[in-house]
Design an enzyme around this catalytic site. Structure first.
Site, short mmCIF file in Angstrom:
data_model
loop_
_atom_site.label_atom_id
_atom_site.label_comp_id
_atom_site.label_asym_id
_atom_site.label_seq_id
_atom_site.Cartn_x
_atom_site.Cartn_y
_atom_site.Cartn_z
N SER A 95 -4.32 -2.12 -0.36
CA SER A 95 -3.27 -3.02 0.11
C SER A 95 -3.88 -4.36 0.47
O SER A 95 -4.78 -4.44 1.30
CB SER A 95 -2.61 -2.38 1.34
OG SER A 95 -1.71 -3.28 1.92
N ALA A 96 -3.39 -5.43 -0.15
CA ALA A 96 -4.05 -6.73 -0.03
C ALA A 96 -4.02 -7.30 1.39
O ALA A 96 -4.98 -7.92 1.83
CB ALA A 96 -3.43 -7.73 -1.01
N HIS A 97 -2.92 -7.08 2.12
CA HIS A 97 -2.84 -7.73 3.44
C HIS A 97 -3.79 -7.09 4.43
O HIS A 97 -4.01 -7.63 5.52
CB HIS A 97 -1.39 -7.75 3.97
CG HIS A 97 -0.85 -6.43 4.40
ND1 HIS A 97 -0.93 -5.99 5.70
CD2 HIS A 97 -0.24 -5.45 3.72
CE1 HIS A 97 -0.38 -4.79 5.78
NE2 HIS A 97 0.05 -4.45 4.60
N GLY B 208 0.82 -1.20 0.00
CA GLY B 208 0.00 0.00 0.00
C GLY B 208 0.86 1.26 0.00
O GLY B 208 0.54 2.24 -0.67
N THR B 209 1.95 1.21 0.74
CA THR B 209 2.86 2.36 0.77
C THR B 209 3.43 2.64 -0.61
O THR B 209 3.47 3.79 -1.05
CB THR B 209 4.00 2.09 1.79
OG1 THR B 209 3.44 2.13 3.11
CG2 THR B 209 5.10 3.12 1.69
N GLN C 10 -8.00 0.97 4.03
CA GLN C 10 -8.73 0.42 5.17
C GLN C 10 -10.13 -0.08 4.81
O GLN C 10 -10.73 -0.83 5.57
CB GLN C 10 -8.82 1.47 6.30
CG GLN C 10 -7.51 1.70 7.02
CD GLN C 10 -6.98 0.46 7.73
OE1 GLN C 10 -7.74 -0.41 8.12
NE2 GLN C 10 -5.67 0.37 7.87
N CYS D 143 2.99 4.40 17.16
CA CYS D 143 2.29 3.44 16.32
C CYS D 143 3.15 2.28 15.86
O CYS D 143 2.65 1.29 15.40
CB CYS D 143 1.58 4.12 15.17
SG CYS D 143 2.53 4.24 13.69
#
Lengths: 466, 466
Positions: B192-194, B69-70, B175, B318
């Site tokens: 993002s797949a995960h 995703g990043t 998300q 985080c």
């Protein structure tokens, strides 16, 4: 179906598969978090980093994981160039690096940097001295592969590194990392797991302690700030496990594959007429051999071999979507047509290689058949039509390999010492016609505007019959 | 062990695991080659692209796969900015985007671009009108998430998109992609797949036909020239299969998880003293709830909950390697301390949530115990030591949450209307002290150099007791 395209990607090693399955269960969580699943993922990631570092001769904190060999090269080259900006913005690389290096160099040049591409000899090898002579006071980075991905030639990396002084050297070890020790002298090192039997999705980028590096992408705190994004822990674990496994058995397997490759190198020119085996005869990868079959299209050969049950690759048009000829073969000055790369995965048998050698001559002959070309027979007398002192062959508008085919068909029509002018507007002819001359013993006499020979546009390539 | 950190990464969906295993056998080869194994990999890749496109409401040729995703965000933001350079170099994003967007914006600004960060309300939501008002004639790109990753607040994406005219909008759907339909109006879309139960190593970057895009990295011919490097076909296949599977069951599962989250939202403030539930009460993701526990450190809570068998996350710090407070909570003006994010994966049971609610009050009380803080008792009279008209609490050199703890301990020592000056050199105090005032009904009266209150350095935060 025998798969002889290990240099594109190796089949997944059983150890990789096993490690991947285990790590999907144990290492799926985010290693940057604080809870138990996260700590478990972090421990697996740390252990994988230790393993890869140990095998490649690096420290664990020097090793970062990327998503591919291409990403390792892009981030490595740009990161090192940005990190050494104070030295200058000059980049030196060999002419036969992976296209990811060439594309990165093009981008660097477009953004204002300077680039020198160091030529190679006919075997695809740089001279260490010539490479070092390309350095300038403002050279910020040198890039040299350990071994060439298309022809298998090993580069004199350690010898070159010794001549570079304090200029950092990035070594692209993608083709050799699973087989041979990493050569000494690197400042940055890149590799790709799927080339050694690891899964797709894992590249390696190692940066020696003390080598300046400034990420070309916005950094986060992953992978030492060198590679942004969520790390693929299960695949990294599988990559590390398989690297250790393949390197443990590499010496024996490489000796076995080298014999099979020697067999191919020896037999192909005796089985197929008008073939040139390219790449260095000794300084080469054990499992890879490349040869060019005159007068035919590499893609047609691939297709026919695939139909006959053999998966190979071609530098003539190295992917299914690009039709540009291989920059490697072009830089070597060898034919870019009818090119086949045979790269044997671990476990390839003698019977599979024998079957390939059995099928190859027929496949090449079948592809050549419609061309009406009698390879055994040079024509017997000069033609009467060469007004400007040369026989003019107009192949304008026709793509390679037609220009070379026409040349081969008609050169017998001029007397020894007589000249042929091949008119062509296909850029590939600029490499292929001189390479053909060298191979067949004729003299390449340079180029001229096609207009001088009655062409509407394009270039005239001049050949003197021997 | 109950895993309540799905927003970091979701456990691998069984369909993903199954598809991954199958694709390791069938889709391991290089899809860009011409032989049979390659064609098979290419077919799988094409089919996966069709699936993802269909679920996300895109055309297949609009969808590219990245490594995370990043990476999708970095390449998407920079590629769109470069593609729209003629419009100008102004970037607009919300203050609560993923750190990958913020880091990319910082880099863009450092390289000469202009950036506007649009503030959010106390629930973490932008106003569509305010967002659109940040546009300038030279705005080249706007970026807005579909839902916030730390507090779950849904953003008014479609409403905002309608106000943007022809300025392209990148929507970060990381998300929400596995749960909710993608909001209308995107020009670029990332995911993002995960996060939806797919494997690590797969991000999505979709670019609408006709939207200008110029790769920030040297391009090759992979993934439509938008993402360089060898594609991870098996993982992409698994990502696509699991996306289809989770979205097919999303409506029912989301309703179930929403009830569990409602339970947590309702119960936590009644079980634990001095807790603030943050994020929008209705416009929110179904599976995620965030709350802050006053006077304690989020990491200490995480550690104790982990020991008690619960995996949660914290916006207070985080990741395990960053100790900076969450930019999201700071932008919302809520407390950044003692923050916990509970994000339920598919299949979470009522019993697991009950067990969590059972354990939480004790864990918070245990962590608070050594602070010697009586939450039920405000202190009863003014202290005698407030020389400059204010009680001075010197917390210089001490990290948050100490400054707020000291403030809470001692505010009762001044009379109603009296002032306290908290001296601090921890940047987090700048957010935490005003947020604490708002929560407890005191008046935050601004800041001054600590020197004015006898401090050696740092800042004095002034609070008026109500």
């Amino acid at each position: 179906m025998p798969y002889f395209d290990a240099a594109s990607t190796a089949p997944l090693h059983p150890v990789a598969r096993q490690a991947l399955l285990a790590a999907l269960d144990e290492g799926w969580a985010d290693p940057a978090r604080l809870h138990r699943s996260a700590r478990q993922a972090r421990m697996l990631l740390d252990a994988a980093r230790e393993t890869v570092a140990e095998v490649l001769g690096a420290r664990a904190d020097e090793v970062s994981f990327t998503a591919s060999g291409t990403q390792s090269l892009q981030l490595g080259v740009l990161g090192a160039l940005r990190g050494h900006r104070r030295r200058g913005s000059h980049l030196v690389h060999s002419a036969v690096e992976h296209s990811a290096v060439l594309h990165t160099a093009e981008r660097w040049e477009a953004d204002g940097g300077a680039v020198t591409s160091v030529p190679v000899d006919r075997h695809g090898r740089v001279s260490a001295g010539e490479f070092a002579a390309a350095l300038r006071p403002d050279t910020a980075l040198a890039v040299l592969q350990s071994a060439n991905h298309e022809v298998g030639t090993l580069q004199p990396v350690a010898e070159t590194a010794a001549l570079l002084g304090d200029v950092p050297l990035l070594v692209d070890a993608a083709q050799s990392a699973g087989r041979l020790p990493v050569p000494a002298g690197w400042s940055l090192l890149t590799a790709s797991a799927h080339k050694w039997g690891g899964p797709a999705g894992v590249g390696v980028l190692a940066v020696r302690k003390g080598v300046r590096f400034s990420s070309a992408l916005p950094a986060d705190d992953r992978e030492g700030g060198r590679v942004p994004g969520f790390p693929n822990v299960p695949a990294i674990v599988a990559a590390a496990a398989s690297l250790r496994a393949v390197r443990a058995g590499a010496e024996a397997e490489d000796a076995r594959l080298r014999e099979l490759v020697d067999l191919i190198r020896h037999r192909v020119p005796r089985l197929v007429p008008a073939v040139e085996v390219v790449g260095h005869p000794e300084q080469r990868l054990p499992h890879l051999v490349t040869f060019s079959c005159l007068y035919v299209d590499g893609e047609a050969l691939l297709t026919e071999l695939d139909r006959a049950g053999f998966a190979v690759s071609s530098g003539s048009s190295c992917t299914s979507s690009t039709l540009t000829p291989s920059h490697v073969l072009a830089a070597m000055g060898v034919l870019t047509e009818g090119n086949l790369r045979v790269s044997l995965p671990a476990g390839t048998t003698r019977a599979e290689v024998d079957a390939f050698l059995d099928v190859l001559p027929r496949v090449v002959a079948d592809v050549r058949a419609p061309l009406g070309l009698d390879l055994a027979l040079p024509a017997d007398g000069p033609a009467d039509d060469h007004p400007a002192g040369a026989l003019v062959l107009d192949t304008l508008g026709r793509r390679c390999p037609i220009p070379v085919i026409e040349l081969a068909k008609h050169i017998g029509e001029v007397a020894p010492g007589g000249r042929v002018a091949v008119l062509s507007d296909d850029e590939a002819a600029r490499h292929d016609i001189p390479a053909w001359c060298e191979m067949c013993g004729h003299t390449y006499a340079g180029e001229a505007p096609a207009a001088e020979y009655g062409g509407s546009h394009g270039t005239a390539y001049l050949v003197q019959r021997s």
